[in-house]
Design a protein around this motif. Structure first.
Motif, PDB file in Angstrom:
ATOM      1  N   ASP A 130       0.808  -1.217  -0.080  1.00  0.00           N
ATOM      2  CA  ASP A 130      -0.075   0.115  -0.035  1.00  0.00           C
ATOM      3  C   ASP A 130       0.761   1.205   0.177  1.00  0.00           C
ATOM      4  O   ASP A 130       0.348   2.360  -0.010  1.00  0.00           O
ATOM      5  CB  ASP A 130      -1.057   0.012   1.091  1.00  0.00           C
ATOM      6  N   ARG A 131       2.290   1.068   0.081  1.00  0.00           N
ATOM      7  CA  ARG A 131       2.948   2.494  -0.089  1.00  0.00           C
ATOM      8  C   ARG A 131       4.558   2.003  -0.611  1.00  0.00           C
ATOM      9  O   ARG A 131       4.854   0.954  -0.280  1.00  0.00           O
ATOM     10  CB  ARG A 131       3.177   2.925   1.264  1.00  0.00           C
ATOM     11  N   ILE A 132       5.007   2.906  -1.467  1.00  0.00           N
ATOM     12  CA  ILE A 132       6.366   2.763  -1.836  1.00  0.00           C
ATOM     13  C   ILE A 132       6.853   4.247  -1.407  1.00  0.00           C
ATOM     14  O   ILE A 132       6.361   5.066  -1.607  1.00  0.00           O
ATOM     15  CB  ILE A 132       6.391   2.687  -3.481  1.00  0.00           C
ATOM     16  N   PHE A 133       8.105   3.890  -0.838  1.00  0.00           N
ATOM     17  CA  PHE A 133       8.850   5.240  -0.241  1.00  0.00           C
ATOM     18  C   PHE A 133      10.403   4.897  -0.324  1.00  0.00           C
ATOM     19  O   PHE A 133      10.899   3.835  -0.733  1.00  0.00           O
ATOM     20  CB  PHE A 133       8.381   5.845   0.994  1.00  0.00           C
ATOM     21  N   PHE A 134      11.037   5.970  -0.325  1.00  0.00           N
ATOM     22  CA  PHE A 134      12.678   5.974  -0.385  1.00  0.00           C
ATOM     23  C   PHE A 134      13.309   6.427   0.943  1.00  0.00           C
ATOM     24  O   PHE A 134      13.001   7.598   1.183  1.00  0.00           O
ATOM     25  CB  PHE A 134      13.206   6.641  -1.600  1.00  0.00           C
ATOM     26  N   MET A 135      14.237   5.917   1.457  1.00  0.00           N
ATOM     27  CA  MET A 135      14.875   6.246   2.672  1.00  0.00           C
ATOM     28  C   MET A 135      16.378   6.624   2.287  1.00  0.00           C
ATOM     29  O   MET A 135      17.085   5.534   1.639  1.00  0.00           O
ATOM     30  CB  MET A 135      14.841   5.271   3.907  1.00  0.00           C
ATOM     31  N   PRO A 136      16.703   7.705   2.422  1.00  0.00           N
ATOM     32  CA  PRO A 136      18.520   7.819   2.346  1.00  0.00           C
ATOM     33  C   PRO A 136      19.335   6.748   2.906  1.00  0.00           C
ATOM     34  O   PRO A 136      19.102   6.695   4.278  1.00  0.00           O
ATOM     35  CB  PRO A 136      18.704   9.338   2.714  1.00  0.00           C
ATOM     36  N   LEU A 137      20.228   6.472   2.483  1.00  0.00           N
ATOM     37  CA  LEU A 137      21.120   5.262   2.707  1.00  0.00           C
ATOM     38  C   LEU A 137      21.901   5.803   3.839  1.00  0.00           C
ATOM     39  O   LEU A 137      22.024   5.238   5.013  1.00  0.00           O
ATOM     40  CB  LEU A 137      22.107   4.773   1.743  1.00  0.00           C
ATOM     41  N   GLN A 138      22.565   7.171   4.111  1.00  0.00           N
ATOM     42  CA  GLN A 138      23.127   7.649   4.709  1.00  0.00           C
ATOM     43  C   GLN A 138      22.256   7.979   6.287  1.00  0.00           C
ATOM     44  O   GLN A 138      22.660   7.778   7.123  1.00  0.00           O
ATOM     45  CB  GLN A 138      23.705   8.980   4.394  1.00  0.00           C
ATOM     46  N   GLN A 139      21.077   8.181   6.058  1.00  0.00           N
ATOM     47  CA  GLN A 139      20.308   8.370   7.182  1.00  0.00           C
ATOM     48  C   GLN A 139      20.034   7.180   8.066  1.00  0.00           C
ATOM     49  O   GLN A 139      19.895   7.116   9.039  1.00  0.00           O
ATOM     50  CB  GLN A 139      18.765   8.544   6.982  1.00  0.00           C
ATOM     51  N   PHE A 140      19.782   5.983   7.386  1.00  0.00           N
ATOM     52  CA  PHE A 140      19.899   4.639   7.833  1.00  0.00           C
ATOM     53  C   PHE A 140      21.193   4.262   8.785  1.00  0.00           C
ATOM     54  O   PHE A 140      21.222   4.008   9.758  1.00  0.00           O
ATOM     55  CB  PHE A 140      19.629   3.578   7.207  1.00  0.00           C
ATOM     56  N   MET A 141      22.236   4.891   7.760  1.00  0.00           N
ATOM     57  CA  MET A 141      23.407   4.650   8.647  1.00  0.00           C
ATOM     58  C   MET A 141      23.597   5.461   9.947  1.00  0.00           C
ATOM     59  O   MET A 141      24.373   4.854  10.927  1.00  0.00           O
ATOM     60  CB  MET A 141      24.615   5.173   7.447  1.00  0.00           C
ATOM     61  N   LEU A 142      23.277   6.527   9.771  1.00  0.00           N
ATOM     62  CA  LEU A 142      23.620   7.651  11.080  1.00  0.00           C
ATOM     63  C   LEU A 142      22.740   7.594  12.079  1.00  0.00           C
ATOM     64  O   LEU A 142      22.748   7.860  13.251  1.00  0.00           O
ATOM     65  CB  LEU A 142      23.711   9.071  10.626  1.00  0.00           C
ATOM     66  N   ALA A 143      21.228   6.875  11.879  1.00  0.00           N
ATOM     67  CA  ALA A 143      20.186   6.932  12.828  1.00  0.00           C
ATOM     68  C   ALA A 143      20.573   6.111  14.007  1.00  0.00           C
ATOM     69  O   ALA A 143      20.997   5.037  13.647  1.00  0.00           O
ATOM     70  CB  ALA A 143      18.993   6.616  12.166  1.00  0.00           C
ATOM     71  N   ALA A 144      20.435   6.455  15.056  1.00  0.00           N
ATOM     72  CA  ALA A 144      20.729   5.755  16.378  1.00  0.00           C
ATOM     73  C   ALA A 144      19.167   4.666  16.578  1.00  0.00           C
ATOM     74  O   ALA A 144      18.252   5.209  16.310  1.00  0.00           O
ATOM     75  CB  ALA A 144      20.839   6.347  17.635  1.00  0.00           C
ATOM     76  N   PRO A 145      19.519   3.318  16.760  1.00  0.00           N
ATOM     77  CA  PRO A 145      18.270   2.350  16.819  1.00  0.00           C
ATOM     78  C   PRO A 145      17.472   2.945  18.071  1.00  0.00           C
ATOM     79  O   PRO A 145      17.930   3.260  19.218  1.00  0.00           O
ATOM     80  CB  PRO A 145      18.626   1.108  17.019  1.00  0.00           C
ATOM     81  N   GLU A 146      16.148   2.742  17.758  1.00  0.00           N
ATOM     82  CA  GLU A 146      15.132   3.150  18.890  1.00  0.00           C
ATOM     83  C   GLU A 146      14.325   1.686  19.119  1.00  0.00           C
ATOM     84  O   GLU A 146      14.273   1.161  18.340  1.00  0.00           O
ATOM     85  CB  GLU A 146      14.054   4.263  18.466  1.00  0.00           C
ATOM     86  N   ALA A 147      13.802   1.818  20.433  1.00  0.00           N
ATOM     87  CA  ALA A 147      12.956   0.749  20.700  1.00  0.00           C
ATOM     88  C   ALA A 147      11.926   0.382  20.208  1.00  0.00           C
ATOM     89  O   ALA A 147      10.887   1.457  20.132  1.00  0.00           O
ATOM     90  CB  ALA A 147      12.786   0.621  22.247  1.00  0.00           C
ATOM     91  N   TYR A 148      11.303  -0.642  19.557  1.00  0.00           N
ATOM     92  CA  TYR A 148       9.994  -0.908  18.773  1.00  0.00           C
ATOM     93  C   TYR A 148       9.608  -2.104  19.730  1.00  0.00           C
ATOM     94  O   TYR A 148       9.956  -3.234  19.531  1.00  0.00           O
ATOM     95  CB  TYR A 148      10.138  -1.167  17.664  1.00  0.00           C
ATOM     96  N   LEU A 149       8.318  -1.875  20.292  1.00  0.00           N
ATOM     97  CA  LEU A 149       7.678  -3.125  21.215  1.00  0.00           C
ATOM     98  C   LEU A 149       6.849  -3.784  20.069  1.00  0.00           C
ATOM     99  O   LEU A 149       6.025  -3.368  19.250  1.00  0.00           O
ATOM    100  CB  LEU A 149       6.541  -2.262  22.097  1.00  0.00           C
ATOM    101  N   VAL A 150       7.205  -5.013  20.181  1.00  0.00           N
ATOM    102  CA  VAL A 150       6.595  -6.141  19.580  1.00  0.00           C
ATOM    103  C   VAL A 150       5.817  -7.091  20.449  1.00  0.00           C
ATOM    104  O   VAL A 150       6.610  -7.891  21.447  1.00  0.00           O
ATOM    105  CB  VAL A 150       7.397  -6.741  18.533  1.00  0.00           C
TER     106      VAL A 150
END
Length: 200
Positions: A130-150
């Motif tokens: 239901d969606r196509i989008f693009f994320m800059p590779l550098q943004q993933f590289m630099l972003a600190a991981p956040e906790a995601y509740l599952v």
């Protein structure tokens, strides 16, 4: 600490560091990690529909299970990407493969990496995406991981994730992207299997 590449140099590093193994084995499924050919390369991502039986509503890479007619893992990734996003296989410059990953359901998934032109006219397949989008590779590289509740079987787990454009990138998709940084850019991103429960 790994050397941090500037975005303009990332595609060259990927082309130099990635390849296909001469001896390969069929995985149960394959995904296409498509990266745009521009100064600030971006990763093609999709969001699965809420009606999907597995991984509903999750951010994913285009891909799916192998069919009997598929000649190899590359064929699986390109076919599925075309079915899900209308990406023409002729628009993909193949670079190589990443180590096989295993999904939560036990499926062995082979990531295939390729470069695509920017600003392609892609169309989500409505029964799956239901969606196509693009994320800059550098943004993933630099972003600190956040906790995601599952929540799973009446238990709660906190997985590392990256939040981008109102989406949450986690699980198998995030692990494949971390593998891309390691194998393709020689950049070791800290990515624990689980995060400690945030304080409340």
């Amino acid at each position: 600490m790994s050397l941090l590449l500037q975005p303009v140099h990332m595609l060259g590093a990927l082309q130099q560091n990635l390849s296909f193994h001469q001896q390969w084995q069929f995985a149960d499924a394959a995904v296409l990690l498509a990266i745009t050919q521009e100064e600030n390369p971006q990763i093609l991502l999709t969001r699965r529909t809420a009606q999907m039986r597995l991984h509903a509503g999750e951010v994913s890479l285009p891909g799916g299970k192998r069919e009997m007619s598929d000649e190899n893992n590359i064929a699986v990734a390109l076919r599925e990407a075309q079915e899900e996003t209308a990406l023409n296989p002729n628009d993909v410059q193949l670079l190589g493969e990443l180590p096989t990953q295993k999904s939560r359901s036990g499926i062995r998934v082979k990531p295939i990496v390729g470069i695509i032109p920017p600003r392609l006219a892609l169309v989500p397949q409505p029964s799956e995406i239901d969606r196509i989008f693009f994320m800059p590779l550098q943004q993933f590289m630099l972003a600190a991981p956040e906790a995601y509740l599952v929540k799973h079987q009446q238990q709660e787990f906190y997985f590392p994730s990256i939040h981008f454009d109102n989406e949450i990138v986690w699980g198998l998709t995030a692990r494949i992207l971390v593998s891309l940084l390691d194998q393709g850019l020689c950049y070791q991103k800290e990515w624990p299997f689980l995060l400690n429960t945030p304080e409340t």
